[in-house]
Design a protein around this motif. Structure first.
Motif, short mmCIF file in Angstrom:
data_model
loop_
_atom_site.label_atom_id
_atom_site.label_comp_id
_atom_site.label_asym_id
_atom_site.label_seq_id
_atom_site.Cartn_x
_atom_site.Cartn_y
_atom_site.Cartn_z
N TRP A 32 -15.85 -2.62 -22.91
CA TRP A 32 -16.22 -1.87 -21.71
C TRP A 32 -15.19 -2.07 -20.61
O TRP A 32 -14.89 -1.14 -19.86
CB TRP A 32 -17.61 -2.26 -21.21
CG TRP A 32 -17.66 -3.56 -20.49
CD1 TRP A 32 -17.88 -4.79 -21.02
CD2 TRP A 32 -17.43 -3.77 -19.10
NE1 TRP A 32 -17.81 -5.76 -20.04
CE2 TRP A 32 -17.53 -5.14 -18.85
CE3 TRP A 32 -17.14 -2.91 -18.04
CZ2 TRP A 32 -17.37 -5.70 -17.58
CZ3 TRP A 32 -16.97 -3.47 -16.77
CH2 TRP A 32 -17.09 -4.84 -16.56
N SER A 33 -14.62 -3.27 -20.50
CA SER A 33 -13.67 -3.55 -19.43
C SER A 33 -12.40 -2.71 -19.59
O SER A 33 -11.81 -2.30 -18.58
CB SER A 33 -13.33 -5.04 -19.39
OG SER A 33 -12.78 -5.45 -20.63
N VAL A 34 -11.99 -2.45 -20.81
CA VAL A 34 -10.82 -1.59 -21.05
C VAL A 34 -11.16 -0.16 -20.66
O VAL A 34 -10.38 0.52 -19.97
CB VAL A 34 -10.35 -1.69 -22.51
CG1 VAL A 34 -9.26 -0.66 -22.81
CG2 VAL A 34 -9.86 -3.10 -22.84
N THR A 65 -22.95 0.95 -18.08
CA THR A 65 -22.89 1.63 -16.78
C THR A 65 -21.78 1.07 -15.91
O THR A 65 -21.44 1.67 -14.89
CB THR A 65 -24.23 1.56 -16.03
OG1 THR A 65 -24.60 0.19 -15.87
CG2 THR A 65 -25.31 2.34 -16.76
N GLY A 66 -21.18 -0.05 -16.28
CA GLY A 66 -20.02 -0.57 -15.55
C GLY A 66 -18.85 0.40 -15.64
O GLY A 66 -18.10 0.57 -14.68
N SER A 69 -19.77 3.26 -13.32
CA SER A 69 -19.63 2.84 -11.94
C SER A 69 -18.17 2.78 -11.51
O SER A 69 -17.79 3.33 -10.46
CB SER A 69 -20.28 1.46 -11.75
OG SER A 69 -20.08 1.00 -10.44
N ASP A 70 -17.33 2.12 -12.29
CA ASP A 70 -15.91 1.99 -11.92
C ASP A 70 -15.22 3.34 -11.87
O ASP A 70 -14.42 3.61 -10.97
CB ASP A 70 -15.18 1.07 -12.90
CG ASP A 70 -15.44 -0.41 -12.64
OD1 ASP A 70 -16.34 -0.73 -11.83
OD2 ASP A 70 -14.75 -1.24 -13.24
N THR A 71 -15.51 4.20 -12.84
CA THR A 71 -14.86 5.51 -12.89
C THR A 71 -15.32 6.36 -11.71
O THR A 71 -14.50 6.98 -11.02
CB THR A 71 -15.15 6.20 -14.23
OG1 THR A 71 -14.72 5.35 -15.30
CG2 THR A 71 -14.42 7.53 -14.33
N ALA A 72 -16.62 6.40 -11.46
CA ALA A 72 -17.15 7.19 -10.34
C ALA A 72 -16.63 6.68 -9.01
O ALA A 72 -16.22 7.47 -8.15
CB ALA A 72 -18.68 7.17 -10.36
N THR A 99 -27.46 5.94 -16.74
CA THR A 99 -26.21 6.57 -16.33
C THR A 99 -26.44 7.51 -15.15
O THR A 99 -25.69 7.50 -14.18
CB THR A 99 -25.57 7.33 -17.51
OG1 THR A 99 -25.33 6.40 -18.57
CG2 THR A 99 -24.27 7.99 -17.11
N ALA A 100 -27.49 8.32 -15.24
CA ALA A 100 -27.82 9.24 -14.15
C ALA A 100 -28.08 8.47 -12.86
O ALA A 100 -27.60 8.86 -11.78
CB ALA A 100 -29.03 10.09 -14.53
#
Length: 149
Positions: A32-34, A65-66, A69-72, A99-100
């Motif tokens: 997920w971190s990548v 969801t991390g 969150s980071d992308t958004a 996600t929503a």
């Protein structure tokens, strides 16, 4: 770790063709971190239209969801229509409730709401997107504007 881009003064990533291909491949990483790092980096590209599909997948990441969150957060930090539009578009089609909710939280907690002038900038962008060609984006922007009244 895959080298995705080289950092340029002013905080802009300068993507080479190979760097972009590597980033797109890394978006499929099991870590997920990548995936979150790829989302942050792709969100910083000057022309996100070329990577919109990858950003959309990262915004709707079903595993963590991390990543969402980071992308958004990185897309909203652009402070432009393209970034806001990408997050609104993902919010409208998010089928996973977590996600929503995460996308809604990122939109609701956009730092621009903290000050009047920046909030006005965001409202102008939402008004512009209320006339978007995509009915889902249009409806999400209208919904957010309605709640402000």
């Amino acid at each position: 770790m895959i080298e995705i881009s080289r950092w340029q003064p002013g905080g802009v990533y300068d993507f080479t063709e190979q760097g972009l291909r590597d980033a797109i491949a890394a978006a499929e990483s099991p870590a997920w971190s990548v995936r979150a790092a790829v989302g942050r980096r792709l969100a910083a590209t000057p022309q996100i239209e070329g990577v919109a599909d990858v950003l959309h997948r990262l915004l709707l990441d079903a595993q963590d969801t991390g990543v969402t969150s980071d992308t958004a957060s990185a897309l909203l930090a652009r402070r432009d229509l393209a970034g806001l539009r990408a997050v609104l578009a993902a919010r409208t089609v998010a089928s996973d409730q977590g996600t929503a909710d995460q996308l809604a939280a990122e939109l609701d907690c956009d730092p621009r709401w903290a000050t009047g002038q920046d909030g006005d900038e965001l409202i102008v962008q939402l008004r512009t997107l209320a006339a978007d060609r995509d009915p889902n984006v249009r409806n999400e922007a209208l919904s957010r504007l309605t709640r402000l009244r």
